[in-house]
Design an enzyme around this catalytic site. Structure first.
Site, PDB file in Angstrom:
ATOM      1  N   GLY A   1       4.512 -31.665 -25.967  1.00 53.76           N
ATOM      2  CA  GLY A   1       3.189 -31.258 -25.580  1.00 53.76           C
ATOM      3  C   GLY A   1       2.808 -30.623 -27.032  1.00 53.76           C
ATOM      4  N   GLY A   2       1.894 -29.676 -26.623  1.00 58.83           N
ATOM      5  CA  GLY A   2       1.180 -28.645 -27.542  1.00 58.83           C
ATOM      6  C   GLY A   2       2.197 -28.001 -28.419  1.00 58.83           C
TER       7      GLY A   2
ATOM      8  N   GLY B   1      -5.566 -46.118 -61.893  1.00 56.73           N
ATOM      9  CA  GLY B   1      -5.737 -44.885 -61.153  1.00 56.73           C
ATOM     10  C   GLY B   1      -4.454 -44.115 -61.114  1.00 56.73           C
ATOM     11  N   ALA B   2      -3.549 -44.649 -60.645  1.00 51.81           N
ATOM     12  CA  ALA B   2      -2.134 -43.946 -60.228  1.00 51.81           C
ATOM     13  C   ALA B   2      -1.900 -43.413 -61.422  1.00 51.81           C
ATOM     14  CB  ALA B   2      -1.186 -45.050 -59.832  1.00 51.81           C
TER      15      ALA B   2
HETATM   16  C1  HXC Z   1       9.323 -23.421 -16.495  1.00 52.04           C
HETATM   17  C2  HXC Z   1      11.303 -24.821 -16.823  1.00 52.04           C
HETATM   18  C3  HXC Z   1      10.211 -25.430 -17.631  1.00 52.04           C
HETATM   19  C4  HXC Z   1       8.989 -25.155 -18.036  1.00 52.04           C
HETATM   20  C5  HXC Z   1      12.379 -26.324 -17.764  1.00 52.04           C
HETATM   21  N1  HXC Z   1      12.445 -25.521 -17.044  1.00 52.04           N
HETATM   22  N2  HXC Z   1      11.060 -26.564 -18.288  1.00 52.04           N
HETATM   23  N3  HXC Z   1      11.065 -23.765 -16.298  1.00 52.04           N
HETATM   24  N4  HXC Z   1       8.665 -24.013 -17.216  1.00 52.04           N
HETATM   25  N5  HXC Z   1       8.096 -25.942 -18.718  1.00 52.04           N
HETATM   26  C6  HXC Z   1      13.545 -24.956 -16.239  1.00 52.04           C
HETATM   27  C7  HXC Z   1      14.079 -25.779 -15.162  1.00 52.04           C
HETATM   28  O1  HXC Z   1      13.474 -25.529 -14.025  1.00 52.04           O
HETATM   29  C8  HXC Z   1      15.701 -25.507 -15.073  1.00 52.04           C
HETATM   30  O2  HXC Z   1      15.730 -24.321 -14.362  1.00 52.04           O
HETATM   31  C9  HXC Z   1      15.921 -25.145 -16.380  1.00 52.04           C
HETATM   32  O3  HXC Z   1      14.708 -24.890 -17.214  1.00 52.04           O
HETATM   33  C10 HXC Z   1      16.440 -26.411 -17.138  1.00 52.04           C
HETATM   34  O4  HXC Z   1      15.862 -27.386 -16.975  1.00 52.04           O
HETATM   35  P1  HXC Z   1      16.437 -28.835 -16.657  1.00 52.04           P
HETATM   36  O5  HXC Z   1      15.248 -29.724 -16.368  1.00 52.04           O
HETATM   37  O6  HXC Z   1      17.559 -28.648 -15.537  1.00 52.04           O
HETATM   38  O7  HXC Z   1      17.060 -29.481 -17.864  1.00 52.04           O
HETATM   39  P2  HXC Z   1      17.186 -30.748 -18.646  1.00 52.04           P
HETATM   40  O8  HXC Z   1      17.796 -31.910 -17.694  1.00 52.04           O
HETATM   41  O9  HXC Z   1      18.080 -30.700 -19.770  1.00 52.04           O
HETATM   42  O10 HXC Z   1      15.350 -31.133 -19.046  1.00 52.04           O
HETATM   43  C11 HXC Z   1      14.952 -30.590 -19.991  1.00 52.04           C
HETATM   44  C12 HXC Z   1      13.572 -30.849 -19.950  1.00 52.04           C
HETATM   45  C13 HXC Z   1      12.973 -30.893 -18.319  1.00 52.04           C
HETATM   46  C14 HXC Z   1      13.214 -32.348 -20.399  1.00 52.04           C
HETATM   47  C15 HXC Z   1      12.768 -30.033 -20.786  1.00 52.04           C
HETATM   48  O11 HXC Z   1      13.366 -29.360 -17.876  1.00 52.04           O
HETATM   49  C16 HXC Z   1      11.414 -30.967 -18.225  1.00 52.04           C
HETATM   50  O12 HXC Z   1      10.791 -31.792 -18.347  1.00 52.04           O
HETATM   51  N6  HXC Z   1      10.513 -29.773 -18.338  1.00 52.04           N
HETATM   52  C17 HXC Z   1       9.265 -29.845 -18.128  1.00 52.04           C
HETATM   53  C18 HXC Z   1       8.878 -30.062 -19.424  1.00 52.04           C
HETATM   54  C19 HXC Z   1       6.993 -29.712 -19.206  1.00 52.04           C
HETATM   55  O13 HXC Z   1       6.607 -30.755 -18.931  1.00 52.04           O
HETATM   56  N7  HXC Z   1       6.603 -28.608 -19.936  1.00 52.04           N
HETATM   57  C20 HXC Z   1       5.384 -28.446 -19.779  1.00 52.04           C
HETATM   58  C21 HXC Z   1       4.766 -29.459 -21.142  1.00 52.04           C
HETATM   59  S1  HXC Z   1       3.136 -29.060 -21.439  1.00 52.04           S
HETATM   60  P3  HXC Z   1      17.143 -23.755 -13.796  1.00 52.04           P
HETATM   61  O14 HXC Z   1      16.844 -22.499 -12.894  1.00 52.04           O
HETATM   62  O15 HXC Z   1      17.538 -24.750 -12.644  1.00 52.04           O
HETATM   63  O16 HXC Z   1      18.138 -23.686 -14.608  1.00 52.04           O
HETATM   64  C22 HXC Z   1       3.220 -27.741 -22.767  1.00 52.04           C
HETATM   65  C23 HXC Z   1       1.823 -27.733 -23.044  1.00 52.04           C
HETATM   66  C24 HXC Z   1       1.894 -26.857 -24.332  1.00 52.04           C
HETATM   67  O17 HXC Z   1       4.099 -27.342 -23.126  1.00 52.04           O
HETATM   68  C25 HXC Z   1       0.576 -26.616 -24.704  1.00 52.04           C
HETATM   69  C26 HXC Z   1       0.416 -25.780 -25.860  1.00 52.04           C
HETATM   70  C27 HXC Z   1      -1.028 -25.754 -26.455  1.00 52.04           C
END
Ligand code: HXC
Length: 518
Positions: free
Chosen positions: A173-174, A408-409
């Site tokens: 993402g961002g 040009g290069a």
């Molecule tokens: C809160 C999160 C989290 C998040 C993971 N966790 N991502 N908690 N916010 N964004 C937590 C899970 O709930 C879990 O908690 C622990 O972290 C580990 O995650 P798992 O899913 O068990 O790990 P894994 O299987 O290795 O997968 C990792 C992952 C997946 C692929 C990153 O967790 C995932 O898809 N997370 C969401 C990603 C996402 O959509 N983020 C937002 C993106 S948008 P527990 O308590 O069970 O340990 C964004 C915008 C930014 O980031 C913009 C900036 C401008």
């Protein structure tokens, strides 16, 4: 939670122990099982032993959404502080995936911002160790605000202090835009990935089926997008690459990189260079061999080595001095300049210029790559990036023309007329508007087509053009080339010239900022 029987020091010790336990033993084991290190283990590999001073160990989030009030972790998922790499100050933040997936929210972002502010105000590099699930979903818009606070600081710090981003897990993402704003990105094969939208979104929107690894793994970004500058087989190797890069850079834009003492005599000749250019001018050779011969032994560190391989960029030492190298690569696409090569080299030239690293250009370029793909995708704007980057660079810059310097290069590759301080040429150089055959075909078209033996006529006219231009002497006669040198003398000439140029000051007109053709 305070235990009433604890003394104040016991309370502190208990809190420290709790913080060091990260997200708990189970999550640490899960992290290790994925072949990944914890945030603090990574910091220990990066910093000189015993130099880490942690800041904000007891920071926690303030959110009560979705049960977060019952799930407080000391440090809020990022370990921050300062320490030393090879005896020099650096600031570091290291995201802790074992705490809420290293997700970024208000307090976590504030800790990173503090590190960036300290780095900027104290003039030392920042290394970010990224391993995060992105914006903390429970905290909503404050997470987005936190990212924007970091991006804004990355931009303020850009060109002031070196910023390095190691991607050691997810970065999606961002979140990808902080590394993208920094100077160098490092990825680990198989365990790190970066993308703006993940495979599921891609499938929904474009119906493409792609894995995370294919979409944004280390190999993809090293070869296809050029987003990462380095890839490594494991985390320790990536951290080592970051340390190597830091050694070539100064602490900030007001300083010069460290000069190391170099023991060999300055006058040492590298005789292999005298036979490195093939007799047949159409035959390729590996410009990396020229680089290795010219520079101090084992110091060349290539950057983006698997991307746009028709141009080679990297750092090395020359008589102990840190230099940046930009070199056409005749062994790949004949060393032609195309969109990717121009962008790759332009960014590197600006990085070197920002941090006072002198530039060495090794030139063997047949021209720009022709074709609709290049034209429609903007070779004009992209080629201009490299022209712009060289033209505005105020660091000492030296060009060595080893063979072809066409069209040009020739102008773009740090020619005298765009401000090169010194231009050397080997006797094998061909400095002209184009190759002799193409030139003869255009300017003697009528004569050739009217001749009884047009092949012989073409050969005659080609030889005539080659005699005049397929050498360095016309350019040397104009002063566009300062000296035609024997290849084996090049190293000595360069060491002396960079030493001579070490106090160079060049001022350009005052302006707010130039308008780089982005
Ligand atoms: C809160 C999160 C989290 C998040 C993971 N966790 N991502 N908690 N916010 N964004 C937590 C899970 O709930 C879990 O908690 C622990 O972290 C580990 O995650 P798992 O899913 O068990 O790990 P894994 O299987 O290795 O997968 C990792 C992952 C997946 C692929 C990153 O967790 C995932 O898809 N997370 C969401 C990603 C996402 O959509 N983020 C937002 C993106 S948008 P527990 O308590 O069970 O340990 C964004 C915008 C930014 O980031 C913009 C900036 C401008």
């Amino acid at each position: 939670m305070q235990n009433k029987d604890q003394t104040p020091s016991e309370r502190l010790e208990a809190m420290r122990a709790e913080a060091l336990l990260c997200g708990g033993e189970q999550r640490i084991e899960a992290q290790h099982a994925k072949g990944k290190l914890t945030a603090r283990e990574r910091i220990s590999l990066l910093l000189d032993p015993g130099t880490f001073e942690e800041l904000g160990m007891l920071v926690t989030h303030r959110s009560t959404n979705f049960g977060l009030d019952k799930q407080k972790f000391l440090g809020d998922g990022v370990v921050t502080g300062y320490g030393q790499v090879n005896g020099r100050l650096i600031y570091v933040f290291s995201q802790d995936f074992t705490i809420l997936g290293g997700s970024l929210a208000e307090a976590h972002a504030e800790k990173i911002c503090k590190i960036l502010d300290l780095a900027l105000e104290n003039g030392a590099p920042v290394v970010g160790l990224n391993d995060s699930g992105g914006a903390r979903i429970q905290e909503g818009v404050v997470s987005l605000g936190g990212y924007a606070d970091i991006f804004h600081r990355n931009v303020q710090a850009s060109g002031v202090v070196p910023q390095l981003s190691l991607i050691l897990g997810p970065c999606a993402g961002g979140a990808v835009y902080s590394p993208a704003l920094t100077d160098f990105t490092f990825m680990v094969e198989g365990s790190s990935y970066m993308f703006v939208t993940g495979p599921n979104v891609v499938k929904t929107v474009t119906h493409e089926e792609v894995t995370s690894e294919e979409l944004g793994g280390a190999k993809t970004h090293a070869t296809k997008s050029g987003v990462t500058h380095f890839t490594a087989p494991h985390e320790a190797a990536a951290i080592d690459q970051a340390k190597q890069i830091l050694a070539f850079l100064p602490q900030n834009c007001e300083e010069n990189a460290l000069n190391l003492t170099y023991s060999s005599a300055e006058t040492e000749k590298r005789v292999k260079l005298d036979s490195i250019i093939p007799e047949n001018t159409q035959k390729p050779y590996d410009m990396r061999e020229v680089i290795l011969e010219l520079t101090d032994e084992t110091t060349f560190l290539e950057v983006q080595k698997d991307y746009a391989e028709n141009i080679v960029i990297g750092f090395a030492r020359l008589g102990g001095r840190s230099i940046g190298i930009v070199a056409n690569q005749p062994a790949f696409l004949a060393g032609v300049l195309d969109i990717h090569a121009s962008k790759k080299a332009a960014r590197f030239v600006r990085t070197c210029d920002a941090f006072n690293i002198p530039l060495l250009v090794l030139e063997d370029v047949p021209g720009f790559l022709p074709g609709t793909d290049q034209e429609w995708n903007g070779i004009i704007t992209n080629g201009a990036k490299l022209l712009y980057a060289f033209s505005e660079a105020t660091v000492p810059r030296i060009t060595v023309i080893t063979r072809k310097a066409y069209g040009g290069a020739y102008d773009v590759m740090n020619s005298r007329n765009i401000g090169a301080d010194m231009v050397y040429s080997w006797p094998t150089a061909e400095i002209a508007v184009m190759g002799a055959k193409g030139a003869a075909e255009i300017i003697f078209r009528k004569e050739i087509s009217g001749a009884s033996d047009s092949t012989a006529k073409l050969a005659e006219k080609e030889a005539e053009y080659a005699e005049l231009f397929a050498n360095p002497y016309n350019a040397a006669g104009r002063g566009y080339v300062d000296e035609v040198i024997t290849p084996s003398d090049t190293r000595e000439k360069l060491i002396k010239a960079f030493e001579m140029l070490k106090n160079k000051v060049r001022n350009y007109p005052r302006k707010k900022h130039g308008n780089v053709p982005l």
